[in-house]
Design an enzyme around this catalytic site. Structure first.
Site, PDB file in Angstrom:
ATOM      1  NE  ARG A 104      -2.264   1.009   3.611  1.00  0.00           N
ATOM      2  CZ  ARG A 104      -2.820   1.671   4.930  1.00  0.00           C
ATOM      3  NH1 ARG A 104      -4.299   1.637   4.751  1.00  0.00           N
ATOM      4  NH2 ARG A 104      -2.569   1.880   5.803  1.00  0.00           N
ATOM      5  CB  THR A 108      -1.803   7.054  -3.320  1.00  0.00           C
ATOM      6  OG1 THR A 108      -1.188   5.855  -3.436  1.00  0.00           O
ATOM      7  CG2 THR A 108      -0.810   8.212  -4.055  1.00  0.00           C
ATOM      8  CG  ASP A 200       2.683  -2.091   9.100  1.00  0.00           C
ATOM      9  OD1 ASP A 200       2.611  -1.092   8.232  1.00  0.00           O
ATOM     10  OD2 ASP A 200       2.945  -3.383   8.550  1.00  0.00           O
ATOM     11  CG  ASP A 203       6.414  -2.676   9.778  1.00  0.00           C
ATOM     12  OD1 ASP A 203       7.034  -3.148   8.715  1.00  0.00           O
ATOM     13  OD2 ASP A 203       6.182  -1.386   9.572  1.00  0.00           O
TER      14      ASP A 203
HETATM   15  O1  LIG Z   1      -6.993  -2.351   2.951  1.00  0.00           O
HETATM   16  P1  LIG Z   1      -5.599  -1.504   2.554  1.00  0.00           P
HETATM   17  O2  LIG Z   1      -6.017   0.021   2.727  1.00  0.00           O
HETATM   18  O3  LIG Z   1      -5.251  -1.818   1.382  1.00  0.00           O
HETATM   19  O4  LIG Z   1      -4.676  -1.894   3.948  1.00  0.00           O
HETATM   20  C1  LIG Z   1      -4.557  -3.406   4.152  1.00  0.00           C
HETATM   21  C2  LIG Z   1      -3.003  -3.594   3.467  1.00  0.00           C
HETATM   22  O5  LIG Z   1      -2.207  -3.051   4.153  1.00  0.00           O
HETATM   23  C3  LIG Z   1      -1.203  -4.075   4.752  1.00  0.00           C
HETATM   24  O6  LIG Z   1      -0.028  -4.616   3.862  1.00  0.00           O
HETATM   25  P2  LIG Z   1       1.099  -3.401   3.458  1.00  0.00           P
HETATM   26  O7  LIG Z   1       0.824  -2.496   2.391  1.00  0.00           O
HETATM   27  O8  LIG Z   1       1.371  -2.495   4.590  1.00  0.00           O
HETATM   28  O9  LIG Z   1       2.026  -4.152   2.950  1.00  0.00           O
HETATM   29  P3  LIG Z   1       3.130  -5.302   3.942  1.00  0.00           P
HETATM   30  O10 LIG Z   1       2.061  -6.317   4.305  1.00  0.00           O
HETATM   31  O11 LIG Z   1       3.854  -5.731   2.906  1.00  0.00           O
HETATM   32  O12 LIG Z   1       3.765  -4.634   4.944  1.00  0.00           O
HETATM   33  C4  LIG Z   1      -2.141  -5.363   5.002  1.00  0.00           C
HETATM   34  O13 LIG Z   1      -1.502  -6.444   5.040  1.00  0.00           O
HETATM   35  C5  LIG Z   1      -2.684  -5.176   3.774  1.00  0.00           C
HETATM   36  O14 LIG Z   1      -2.371  -5.931   2.726  1.00  0.00           O
HETATM   37  O1  LIG Z   2      -4.209  -0.762  10.282  1.00  0.00           O
HETATM   38  C1  LIG Z   2      -3.741  -1.023   9.329  1.00  0.00           C
HETATM   39  C2  LIG Z   2      -4.025  -0.783   8.081  1.00  0.00           C
HETATM   40  C3  LIG Z   2      -3.408  -1.382   6.918  1.00  0.00           C
HETATM   41  N1  LIG Z   2      -2.341  -2.194   7.336  1.00  0.00           N
HETATM   42  C4  LIG Z   2      -2.029  -2.507   8.355  1.00  0.00           C
HETATM   43  O2  LIG Z   2      -1.158  -3.598   8.859  1.00  0.00           O
HETATM   44  N2  LIG Z   2      -2.780  -1.962   9.429  1.00  0.00           N
END
Ligand SMILES: O=P(O)(O)OC[C@H]1O[C@H](OP(=O)(O)OP(=O)(O)O)[C@H](O)[C@@H]1O
Ligand SMILES: O=c1cc[nH]c(=O)[nH]1
Length: 209
Positions: A104, A108, A200, A203
């Site tokens: 994400r 944006t 997150d 993370d």
């Molecule tokens: O519903 P949304 O607003 O799209 O958010 C949700 C997304 O955010 C997080 O991933 P992230 O983009 O942080 O990637 P990562 O798992 O690689 O850290 C999570 O695991 C989802 O995939």
């Molecule tokens: O709260 C949130 C939203 C998006 N992605 C995450 O990991 N946590």
């Protein structure tokens, strides 16, 4: 309109509370996500169709029942969706796996694809799309768009926490896709994080920041 099922099993709710706690270690977070994955797999497969099969017990022949059709596909959205994978595979050991690489964009909040690999016969299989977090739903919608473009037709979305805003968007974009979640939280904050949420997920799972 497809259903939204909140899995309120006491084990799921107990483990979810432990996992949300900000003092939970990376190891503990990963282990709990895995365990909840197993429990969610049990719930999300509850209505799979069965077919009769004749077997022989040591005593006599009998008609048993087995799950109809081809093996399921588990489709984790990287990275955090991988947290459910081993727990689900322990219950569904023959499942196929599709990887959907999305992140994400922090400015944006749009989903950016960086990897996609799925079985070629998605059209013939039930696909469980896995991501602990349904926030804006941009990632979920992009993953479902991609899986449908590859022929996926029987799709289910499995998460841990959903924001009301994300559920609404997902249901508008993919009204045919039922959702399973352990909780529906209050709202999204100004940065698109789920409140109260768990922070997150990627993370916390991998110890990055
Ligand atoms: O519903 P949304 O607003 O799209 O958010 C949700 C997304 O955010 C997080 O991933 P992230 O983009 O942080 O990637 P990562 O798992 O690689 O850290 C999570 O695991 C989802 O995939
Ligand atoms: O709260 C949130 C939203 C998006 N992605 C995450 O990991 N946590």
């Amino acid at each position: 309109m497809a259903t939204v099922t909140v899995v309120d099993h006491p084990l799921v709710q107990h483990k979810l509370t432990l996992l949300r706690d900000k003092t939970r270690s990376t190891k503990g977070f990963r282990q709990l996500l895995n365990e909840i994955g197993t429990l969610l797999a049990y719930e999300v497969t509850r209505d799979l169709p069965l077919e009769p099969v004749t077997i022989e017990t040591p005593i006599q022949a009998m008609e048993g029942r087995q799950i109809q059709g081809k093996k399921l596909v588990l489709a984790p959205i990287l990275r955090a969706g991988v947290g459910f994978l081993d727990g689900m595979l322990s219950l569904l050991p023959s499942a196929r796996v599709a990887h959907v690489g999305l992140y994400r964009d922090p400015e944006t909040l749009q989903a950016v694809e960086y990897y996609f690999k799925a079985p070629s016969d998605l059209a013939d299989r039930t696909v469980l799309v896995l991501d602990p977090m349904l926030a804006t739903a941009n990632s979920a919608v992009a993953a479902l768009d991609r899986l449908k473009a590859r022929g996926g037709a029987d799709l289910r979305f499995v998460c841990l926490l959903a924001a009301p805003e994300g559920l609404e968007r997902l249901r508008a974009a993919h009204p045919d896709v039922p959702v399973w979640t352990a909780a529906i939280d209050s709202h999204l904050d100004d940065h698109g994080y789920i409140v109260p949420g768990l922070g997150d997920a990627g993370d916390r799972m991998y110890g990055t920041r």
